[in-house]
Design a protein around this motif. Structure first.
Motif, PDB file in Angstrom:
ATOM      1  N   THR A 128      15.302 -35.806  -9.250  1.00 33.95           N
ATOM      2  CA  THR A 128      15.034 -36.029 -10.671  1.00 33.95           C
ATOM      3  C   THR A 128      14.769 -34.705 -11.377  1.00 33.95           C
ATOM      4  N   ALA A 129      13.992 -33.840 -10.741  1.00 30.25           N
ATOM      5  CA  ALA A 129      13.725 -32.520 -11.317  1.00 30.25           C
ATOM      6  C   ALA A 129      15.004 -31.706 -11.444  1.00 30.25           C
ATOM      7  N   VAL A 130      15.832 -31.747 -10.418  1.00 29.68           N
ATOM      8  CA  VAL A 130      17.111 -31.025 -10.449  1.00 29.68           C
ATOM      9  C   VAL A 130      17.984 -31.532 -11.597  1.00 29.68           C
ATOM     10  N   ALA A 131      18.071 -32.867 -11.731  1.00 29.23           N
ATOM     11  CA  ALA A 131      18.909 -33.457 -12.772  1.00 29.23           C
ATOM     12  C   ALA A 131      18.381 -33.132 -14.170  1.00 29.23           C
ATOM     13  N   ILE A 132      17.075 -33.170 -14.348  1.00 30.02           N
ATOM     14  CA  ILE A 132      16.482 -32.833 -15.644  1.00 30.02           C
ATOM     15  C   ILE A 132      16.795 -31.383 -16.004  1.00 30.02           C
ATOM     16  N   PHE A 133      16.685 -30.502 -15.029  1.00 34.70           N
ATOM     17  CA  PHE A 133      16.966 -29.077 -15.262  1.00 34.70           C
ATOM     18  C   PHE A 133      18.436 -28.849 -15.595  1.00 34.70           C
ATOM     19  N   ARG A 134      19.327 -29.560 -14.893  1.00 36.24           N
ATOM     20  CA  ARG A 134      20.761 -29.336 -15.077  1.00 36.24           C
ATOM     21  C   ARG A 134      21.326 -29.980 -16.327  1.00 36.24           C
ATOM     22  N   PHE A 135      20.854 -31.178 -16.655  1.00 38.87           N
ATOM     23  CA  PHE A 135      21.571 -31.993 -17.628  1.00 38.87           C
ATOM     24  C   PHE A 135      20.828 -32.287 -18.934  1.00 38.87           C
ATOM     25  N   THR A 136      19.553 -31.963 -19.044  1.00 38.50           N
ATOM     26  CA  THR A 136      18.814 -32.346 -20.254  1.00 38.50           C
ATOM     27  C   THR A 136      18.255 -31.119 -20.967  1.00 38.50           C
ATOM     28  N   ASP A 137      17.791 -31.357 -22.189  1.00 36.25           N
ATOM     29  CA  ASP A 137      17.157 -30.308 -22.990  1.00 36.25           C
ATOM     30  C   ASP A 137      15.637 -30.425 -22.970  1.00 36.25           C
ATOM     31  N   LEU A 138      15.116 -31.200 -22.038  1.00 31.43           N
ATOM     32  CA  LEU A 138      13.665 -31.324 -21.940  1.00 31.43           C
ATOM     33  C   LEU A 138      13.060 -29.960 -21.605  1.00 31.43           C
ATOM     34  N   PRO A 139      11.857 -29.670 -22.109  1.00 30.97           N
ATOM     35  CA  PRO A 139      11.236 -28.365 -21.830  1.00 30.97           C
ATOM     36  C   PRO A 139      11.008 -28.160 -20.341  1.00 30.97           C
ATOM     37  N   ASP A 140      11.075 -26.904 -19.929  1.00 26.50           N
ATOM     38  CA  ASP A 140      10.905 -26.585 -18.508  1.00 26.50           C
ATOM     39  C   ASP A 140       9.569 -27.093 -17.968  1.00 26.50           C
ATOM     40  N   ALA A 141       8.557 -27.118 -18.831  1.00 32.84           N
ATOM     41  CA  ALA A 141       7.237 -27.576 -18.387  1.00 32.84           C
ATOM     42  C   ALA A 141       7.282 -29.018 -17.898  1.00 32.84           C
ATOM     43  N   TYR A 142       8.236 -29.799 -18.413  1.00 29.94           N
ATOM     44  CA  TYR A 142       8.328 -31.205 -17.984  1.00 29.94           C
ATOM     45  C   TYR A 142       8.710 -31.320 -16.515  1.00 29.94           C
ATOM     46  N   LEU A 143       9.305 -30.285 -15.953  1.00 33.29           N
ATOM     47  CA  LEU A 143       9.679 -30.325 -14.537  1.00 33.29           C
ATOM     48  C   LEU A 143       8.455 -30.511 -13.645  1.00 33.29           C
ATOM     49  N   LEU A 144       7.287 -30.190 -14.168  1.00 34.56           N
ATOM     50  CA  LEU A 144       6.057 -30.400 -13.390  1.00 34.56           C
ATOM     51  C   LEU A 144       5.804 -31.880 -13.134  1.00 34.56           C
ATOM     52  N   VAL A 145       6.362 -32.745 -13.985  1.00 35.91           N
ATOM     53  CA  VAL A 145       6.151 -34.189 -13.813  1.00 35.91           C
ATOM     54  C   VAL A 145       6.851 -34.694 -12.546  1.00 35.91           C
ATOM     55  N   PRO A 146       8.176 -34.518 -12.391  1.00 41.39           N
ATOM     56  CA  PRO A 146       8.798 -34.979 -11.145  1.00 41.39           C
ATOM     57  C   PRO A 146       8.320 -34.214  -9.915  1.00 41.39           C
ATOM     58  N   LEU A 147       8.030 -32.934 -10.060  1.00 44.86           N
ATOM     59  CA  LEU A 147       7.520 -32.183  -8.906  1.00 44.86           C
ATOM     60  C   LEU A 147       6.130 -32.686  -8.511  1.00 44.86           C
ATOM     61  N   GLY A 148       5.316 -33.000  -9.510  1.00 46.06           N
ATOM     62  CA  GLY A 148       4.019 -33.602  -9.212  1.00 46.06           C
ATOM     63  C   GLY A 148       4.173 -34.972  -8.588  1.00 46.06           C
ATOM     64  N   PHE A 149       5.185 -35.711  -9.041  1.00 47.85           N
ATOM     65  CA  PHE A 149       5.471 -37.035  -8.485  1.00 47.85           C
ATOM     66  C   PHE A 149       5.801 -36.909  -6.997  1.00 47.85           C
ATOM     67  N   ALA A 150       6.538 -35.865  -6.625  1.00 43.77           N
ATOM     68  CA  ALA A 150       6.882 -35.657  -5.218  1.00 43.77           C
ATOM     69  C   ALA A 150       5.624 -35.450  -4.374  1.00 43.77           C
ATOM     70  N   ILE A 151       4.678 -34.697  -4.908  1.00 39.84           N
ATOM     71  CA  ILE A 151       3.422 -34.451  -4.189  1.00 39.84           C
ATOM     72  C   ILE A 151       2.614 -35.741  -4.056  1.00 39.84           C
ATOM     73  N   VAL A 152       2.487 -36.460  -5.153  1.00 43.64           N
ATOM     74  CA  VAL A 152       1.696 -37.695  -5.165  1.00 43.64           C
ATOM     75  C   VAL A 152       2.305 -38.742  -4.237  1.00 43.64           C
ATOM     76  N   ALA A 153       3.625 -38.917  -4.306  1.00 43.51           N
ATOM     77  CA  ALA A 153       4.292 -39.915  -3.462  1.00 43.51           C
ATOM     78  C   ALA A 153       4.142 -39.584  -1.987  1.00 43.51           C
ATOM     79  N   THR A 154       4.280 -38.302  -1.649  1.00 45.10           N
ATOM     80  CA  THR A 154       4.137 -37.888  -0.251  1.00 45.10           C
ATOM     81  C   THR A 154       2.716 -38.111   0.236  1.00 45.10           C
ATOM     82  N   ALA A 155       1.735 -37.724  -0.575  1.00 45.23           N
ATOM     83  CA  ALA A 155       0.332 -37.887  -0.181  1.00 45.23           C
ATOM     84  C   ALA A 155      -0.027 -39.354  -0.015  1.00 45.23           C
TER      85      ALA A 155
END
Length: 247
Positions: A128-155
């Motif tokens: 999701t983070a990769v796709a947001i970075f490649r295909f959308t105009d969302l701010p780079d700071a938003y990438l922290l959301v899916p990356l944080g999701f990866a941490i939370v889901a794993t934990a």
């Protein structure tokens, strides 16, 4: 192929369902498991093994993840991603049900099931983070959301697996074996249900709408992980004084 009919397999599965984990999320209980039961009966009819069903589940799940990461967003790509993930999730439920139809599973099969789960729960938010970075105009700071999701889901996943492992070392049955749990709690936990999180990808063709919905599910998952961690730690503290036979 087995000689048992599809209808007979469905009847056997209906009478041999494992206990529902206390407060298990509603989609997993009321949608995914029944759909998985149908897939299990079909797979058993075709003579598939539980590990074979796990492998097919992985193919669907990781196909959805690859489409998400590699294909430019459109209304149809979001639906395709959701459909592939949802089928993979239902097949993930089916492998254990096939094992019950065949007389029981194996430690190797359980390991494979959890191993695949451990990969998918972290690769989906990373994709999701990769796709947001490649295909959308969302701010780079938003990438922290899916990356944080990866941490939370794993934990969260590791915490649940470790709970069952440590409880079994004390001779205590897992929540799934014990069964129980209220329907109200199952509905309350819908925002942290993997099947519902997969459904948010239907919005993938509309980046700004998807971003809001995805952030909501991340916040729900983070809150659940935090509250569950406190509860699990307290439970483990109590278990520290329990004898190996569970008394």
């Amino acid at each position: 192929m087995t000689t048992e009919s599809f209808a007979d397999s469905m009847r056997r599965l209906a009478s041999a369902q494992k206990g529902r984990a206390k407060g298990a999320p509603g989609y997993s209980v009321y949608v995914n498991r029944p759909v998985g039961r149908v897939f299990a009966a079909i797979a058993h009819r075709l003579g598939m093994t539980p590990n074979g069903v796990s492998a097919v589940s992985a193919v669907f799940t990781f196909s959805g993840i690859l489409v998400l990461a590699l294909v430019e967003p459109a209304w149809w790509t979001g639906i395709l991603v959701w459909l592939l993930l949802a089928i993979g999730y239902a097949l993930d439920s089916a492998d254990g049900q096939v094992a019950r139809l065949r007389g029981g599973g194996s430690l190797a099969g359980e390991w494979l099931d959890h191993f695949i789960d451990s990969i998918k729960i972290v690769t989906l938010p990373i994709a999701t983070a990769v796709a947001i970075f490649r295909f959308t105009d969302l701010p780079d700071a938003y990438l922290l959301v899916p990356l944080g999701f990866a941490i939370v889901a794993t934990a969260t996943f590791f915490g649940m697996i470790l709970n069952d492992l440590l409880k079994s070392s004390k001779g205590i049955r897992s929540a799934a074996d014990a069964g129980g749990g209220s329907s109200l709690r199952s509905l309350i936990l819908l925002p942290v249900d993997y099947g519902i999180v997969c459904l948010v990808y239907v919005l993938w063709g509309w980046a700004s709408v998807f971003a809001v919905a995805y952030a909501f599910f991340f916040a729900a998952a983070a809150a659940f992980c935090l509250l569950a961690a406190v509860r699990w730690f307290r439970a483990m503290t109590r278990l520290s004084s329990v004898s190996p036979d569970g008394r």
